[in-house]
Design a protein around this motif. Structure first.
Motif, PDB file in Angstrom:
ATOM      1  N   ALA D 207      -4.716  76.347 -43.001  1.00  0.00           N
ATOM      2  CA  ALA D 207      -4.884  77.486 -41.896  1.00  0.00           C
ATOM      3  C   ALA D 207      -4.216  76.676 -40.721  1.00  0.00           C
ATOM      4  CB  ALA D 207      -6.392  77.383 -41.455  1.00  0.00           C
ATOM      5  N   VAL D 208      -3.780  77.761 -39.814  1.00  0.00           N
ATOM      6  CA  VAL D 208      -3.059  77.553 -38.540  1.00  0.00           C
ATOM      7  C   VAL D 208      -3.673  77.977 -37.428  1.00  0.00           C
ATOM      8  CG1 VAL D 208      -0.979  76.974 -39.745  1.00  0.00           C
ATOM      9  CG2 VAL D 208      -1.295  79.323 -39.206  1.00  0.00           C
ATOM     10  N   ASN D 209      -3.604  77.559 -36.236  1.00  0.00           N
ATOM     11  CA  ASN D 209      -3.952  78.242 -34.946  1.00  0.00           C
ATOM     12  C   ASN D 209      -2.746  78.097 -33.995  1.00  0.00           C
ATOM     13  OD1 ASN D 209      -5.510  78.975 -32.781  1.00  0.00           O
ATOM     14  ND2 ASN D 209      -6.729  76.913 -32.468  1.00  0.00           N
ATOM     15  N   ALA D 210      -2.174  79.198 -33.805  1.00  0.00           N
ATOM     16  CA  ALA D 210      -0.845  79.062 -33.335  1.00  0.00           C
ATOM     17  C   ALA D 210      -0.469  79.861 -31.920  1.00  0.00           C
ATOM     18  CB  ALA D 210       0.446  79.607 -34.195  1.00  0.00           C
ATOM     19  N   GLN D 240      -1.524  74.497 -34.215  1.00  0.00           N
ATOM     20  CA  GLN D 240      -2.442  73.433 -34.829  1.00  0.00           C
ATOM     21  C   GLN D 240      -2.782  73.873 -36.234  1.00  0.00           C
ATOM     22  OE1 GLN D 240      -5.968  73.854 -32.239  1.00  0.00           O
ATOM     23  NE2 GLN D 240      -4.865  73.344 -30.551  1.00  0.00           N
ATOM     24  N   ALA D 241      -2.686  72.911 -37.059  1.00  0.00           N
ATOM     25  CA  ALA D 241      -2.962  73.180 -38.418  1.00  0.00           C
ATOM     26  C   ALA D 241      -3.908  72.392 -39.275  1.00  0.00           C
ATOM     27  CB  ALA D 241      -1.560  72.931 -39.115  1.00  0.00           C
ATOM     28  N   ARG D 242      -4.617  73.022 -40.182  1.00  0.00           N
ATOM     29  CA  ARG D 242      -5.437  72.270 -40.908  1.00  0.00           C
ATOM     30  C   ARG D 242      -4.751  72.205 -42.250  1.00  0.00           C
ATOM     31  NH1 ARG D 242     -10.534  69.975 -39.972  1.00  0.00           N
ATOM     32  NH2 ARG D 242     -11.007  71.138 -38.236  1.00  0.00           N
ATOM     33  N   ASP D 245      -6.470  69.428 -47.509  1.00  0.00           N
ATOM     34  CA  ASP D 245      -7.277  68.246 -47.555  1.00  0.00           C
ATOM     35  C   ASP D 245      -8.009  67.909 -46.478  1.00  0.00           C
ATOM     36  OD1 ASP D 245      -5.555  67.157 -46.029  1.00  0.00           O
ATOM     37  OD2 ASP D 245      -4.804  65.411 -47.330  1.00  0.00           O
ATOM     38  N   GLY D 246      -7.893  68.777 -45.336  1.00  0.00           N
ATOM     39  CA  GLY D 246      -8.586  68.666 -44.256  1.00  0.00           C
ATOM     40  C   GLY D 246      -8.146  68.046 -43.044  1.00  0.00           C
ATOM     41  N   THR D 247      -6.725  67.669 -43.349  1.00  0.00           N
ATOM     42  CA  THR D 247      -6.002  66.764 -42.089  1.00  0.00           C
ATOM     43  C   THR D 247      -5.722  67.656 -41.047  1.00  0.00           C
ATOM     44  OG1 THR D 247      -4.974  65.367 -44.011  1.00  0.00           O
ATOM     45  CG2 THR D 247      -4.024  65.365 -41.952  1.00  0.00           C
TER      46      THR D 247
END
Lengths: 374, 374, 374, 374
Positions: D207-210, D240-242, D245-247
């Motif tokens: 997922a991303v928050n851009a 921002q990215a997830r 594996d949660g990183t």
């Protein structure tokens, strides 16, 4: 411009680099593919010569370099053989009227170098040396700045070429450690490069005060063997130098520079400015300008990419590598043939480097300062 | 532990640094505020001595340093006067039974230094020199690593101390350029620091091959004046050195190091490891370990913060500054008094540095290598 | 100028730093030793308060901070207690007419911060926050350059504060991980510093888009114990931010920044210039000037030493450390009292930082952008 | 191994780079010169195609790429045309049974990319994308270390690709700013590279928050003209990215990164180690190993030269440049044909990058986090 046909002599590691670099030039400069050709290759054995020809993609090869000199269709020869054959090949090539591109250092000693410089002058052929580091754009920029007086009066300089290739006492002897093949040790192999860069930027050397040493004096004759043989050449050379214009400096050359792969550094300090280059960041030149207002004065890291005049490939904005600098060095040689100019670095330049190295060896043997011959 | 009462002699720039550093020690180590006190201060004039006492917060002051030596309540004196008075004051202090903390370099020359080392030995007083750079934690760590054999056999080293304070020919004369006050130039002022660091990490020097020069030979007698006076001391000193164990190295010292404010660098190359320190990154030591697997081997940047043994202030994780290293240097002196140990760097250490500098001056005058006296 | 008498509240690690820094100020600025005094200290227990007084060298101490507020001879109080007591103490101090110097972050939340800013305004007392990083000279220079329009129109920025203090899952709980004491986690502890620096250089924040996370959600209740407790605060906070003038940027805050001790970085990119600061090189500011000729344009490393206005100690040419920046921050507070100016960073500044942090927490909870309250 | 015959489509800047790189491969690996040949080249006009053939040294050329697909003697095609033709050419090439080497980004959008990945899978042809940065040896080493668990559990990461190519508002429109040709702006052009490197080292994004923005919204339609046209694509993209594996991580992409030519950086922080790469030092990887003793723990700068498996040219010890990494990327493609392996980065990899970019655009439009399609 006529196509340039080259005879390549020697196809060890550096021969391969030269061959690849010639082939890259047309792409860098938008030239026809056949404008620069390796027409023939010579090594010391037919089998290796044939393999080289196959890799290069040329039909002709020989186990005798004289076969190349005898061919009318070859314009220039490129000498990639060990140091102890440069003199013989270059003199023969000059006699045959071939232009010459030669790996560094020029020769085994000063008298050989003098004869080679004389021979190419007398024959009227173009002759250039492979001091490839000059052709990193950062150093081309440094040269321009020096020529324009950027640093003002030079106070002092420092140069360094460190490798760590011989720090292990278990590392066996090699031809690089035999004086009859190389003429010298770290001073010749690494030192010739950094001395040339300092000479390129600062001008003639006048005198040196040097200390050479062989830190590991015996090495196994082959890997894993108990029997040892003496190391005949220096593995460290420390120089103080005074240039013709009075500038003082220091040079560190070592094959025992622990941690270094190719640690090439130079610095020049002057009353108007300073310059630094570090091969770890090959695309950057650091410059300091005393004339700037002191509030925001400091070393400036200039990204010297995209600076090869006339280049067409879009790698202009990317860090140039080892191969690119070689290609540029060779391109300047080819251009000198096409434009009937004097290529640089010339054999006369190579002779000057040889004189610095000879004076350094003498200084180390005697102790104290030794003036350059000249 | 008894409170230590100090008499401070000299209150120019460095005197103020020492005074501030003494006052900081109790906070760094959780000691009572009065455990270290400056009880009295002496300068050469009453007015400046009074002003100094006011700033320090002590009641006693004098225009004659002998007044401090005569006081029973003073345990130690701290010499922050110009180099040409160190010998006289130290001998008088030793005779008075005072412990001595003295700014570097120890003396004007080797014979003064010898007498000073003898005097404190004979008097049985503690005597320490201000080689404050030793007390950056990165260098303390370097010393530990060297003592443990981290670098194995040392092949070579390099040291540098560059400042750019005198690159302008318009800069006027100052006491720093007068031999009768300082004893020497860049070699004494800057060189003593870097030579001490190399000695601290690598041990005794055996011989040097040095070139000193005064690049700007005449300077205005005062700012803006046309009249000039000769510069009596070196502004650049290049050294090759051989240590007692055979290690070779090079040292660059200059007040004409364009672009440098305080460019202090050192490198040691050995068969098992290498070490680098650069004052531009005062909190870091770079180390290279040959014993590591070669895939991920490289110079490692170790953040040497939080490493002062026993420190309590939470600046442990922050880059220590110039003042912190001075405080530590002084704390070691105080601790040596409390613990009845021999403080380091001692006057004997300072004598060794003086001998290196004397040999360097002689080498430069003669040309060639000069062995250290000893 | 009257002597300033300070009551210090809290004497943990940071209290000791403040105490040492007050004592250093007279040496840095040539002031009488008694011009700045810590007259009394309060902690929560009499035994620790007495020990603190002994170390500081003051006679008065108390286990109740109100005793300090009641004293007529105290001009200013310095709050070095945990975050959850700042509000109560500051309001009481303002009511008592004391000037206030307070550790960051200002408060537990925005409403507390608002009341504190209101209280000091209403009381007419001087109030300053310990955003000590502002007082590295490199950042003071950055602020001047920004004020002069050096960067032109700012396009974007980046900030970072990384520590690695919590990367081990074995590390036990501490008060830093309990929300009721700290108000927040890495965002509050580390983020407040870097957000303040960005605000200092670039101005008001308008909106944030943040992601906070607790990467290790349970920790041992004490070292070596099997029983665990939940970590109540963030250990990483990633922010996108839009400033009032439209500039976009990104901020990384983490206690899990492997390899970092205190990795504090900031960068500003504008159409006329760019600026970089890296705490690893605390004495340097990097600047890039688009207006320069493009041949030698590049990031310039400016050595921002010797730049504290009016400083007298000769550490001007040396890298200032953590303590020096604290001393400067506190000196600005003292000067504001003497000169009857408004000290910076003010409680209003601290309130703005608190609003950014509150908006970041809300953004992370909700997902997406959140405007700052105002 | 059969000789591989390539049809090159497009001969702008990047086409020339690919052509030069193919020609260099035999020298790097000791292969016969004719083992890799460009047999034909197509551009959109006969004149440019003919000039390209001349420079490449091949006989065949065309103004229609379909002519190349129709030839039986061509094994593989290389797509160096603008983004908006990748889909059409790749589908036609797959239908013609040709292996495909394609410049990044794969396509104009996710649906094109999906169809391309499907087409090459269905046709059973080899298909690789030009993510040339992967092939700097430092990044190959980084991948190996990640695969071996060097970093342990990854906590967070950071990536950046900054150029400064559009900071001047006077810079005119170009095809790079037109959405119908490129599909996207800085995110597509620069972002695809850095996103691929992060994906290569860390695995799938979840997922991303851009936030994307066009900082200069109108530009002259041509250099020096007053008339302007709207810029249709982003010039900055903050993500921002997830990861799957949660990183958590953050990515900065900008064409307005003042001072940057190609500023490519990445960092990974884990509980057992950390990794950093900076294109300014293309030959180095920085690694931090938590497992080391804490006394000399630190970021280690590993010189990743001489690491291309099987390379023969002696540039192994020199910093590889932009061209060398391209040659390696292309060599992997050729090897996959010879060895009948699946080349990487594959079109499926390219599709994943396309999905990240699509999600980033959607996130920016909507505000907040967007999951990747999958």
């Amino acid at each position: 411009m006529p196509n340039i046909k080259i005879g390549l002599i020697g196809y060890g590691g550096i021969g391969r680099v030269h061959a690849a670099a010639y082939r890259a030039i047309p792409f860098h400069y938008g030239l026809p593919a056949d404008s620069i050709q390796i027409s023939a290759v010579a090594t010391t054995r037919e089998s290796t010569a044939r393999a080289a020809a196959d890799e290069i993609g040329c039909d002709e090869y020989s186990a005798d370099y004289r076969d190349l000199l005898a061919r009318d269709d070859i314009d220039a020869i490129d000498i990639c053989t060990p140091n102890n054959s440069h003199h013989e090949i270059a003199l023969a090539a000059a006699a045959a009227g071939k232009h010459i591109y030669c790996e560094k250092p020029l020769a085994m000693n000063e008298s050989e170098a003098f004869e080679m410089a004389e021979a190419v002058r007398a024959a009227g052929v173009k002759a250039q040396l492979t001091f490839n580091f000059r052709f990193f754009p950062a150093l081309t920029l440094a040269r321009q700045l020096m020529a324009e007086g950027f640093c003002g009066r030079a106070f002092s300089f420092r140069g360094r070429y460190h490798r760590s290739s011989y720090i292990s006492a278990d590392k066996a002897m090699s031809w690089r450690l035999q004086r009859e093949i190389t003429g010298g040790g770290a001073l010749f192999d690494l030192g010739s490069h950094i001395l040339d860069l300092l000479y390129y930027l600062l001008g003639d050397f006048a005198a040196v005060n040097a200390t050479l040493d062989t830190l590991i004096k015996q090495r196994p004759i082959a890997a894993g063997q108990g029997e040892t043989a003496p190391v005949e050449v220096d593995d460290i050379a420390l120089l103080q130098a005074r240039l013709a214009d009075g500038t003082l400096g220091t040079v560190e050359i070592s094959r025992m520079g622990t941690g270094a792969t190719n640690d090439v550094l130079l610095e020049i300090f002057g009353d108007k400015g300073a310059i630094r280059f570090d091969l770890a960041e090959p695309a950057w030149l650091q410059v300091y300008d005393v004339r700037e207002g002191d509030r925001v004065r400091g070393f400036r890291k200039v990204e010297a990419v995209g600076r090869y005049a006339g280049q067409r490939a879009p790698d202009w904005s990317m860090p140039p590598g080892f191969m690119r600098a070689h290609a540029e060095c060779q391109y300047q040689f080819i251009r000198a043939i096409w434009d009937d100019n004097s290529p640089e670095p010339s054999f006369v330049d190579g002779l000057h480097i040889q004189r610095i190295m000879a004076a350094a060896e003498l200084s180390s043997a005697r102790g104290g300062w030794v003036d350059l011959a000249g």
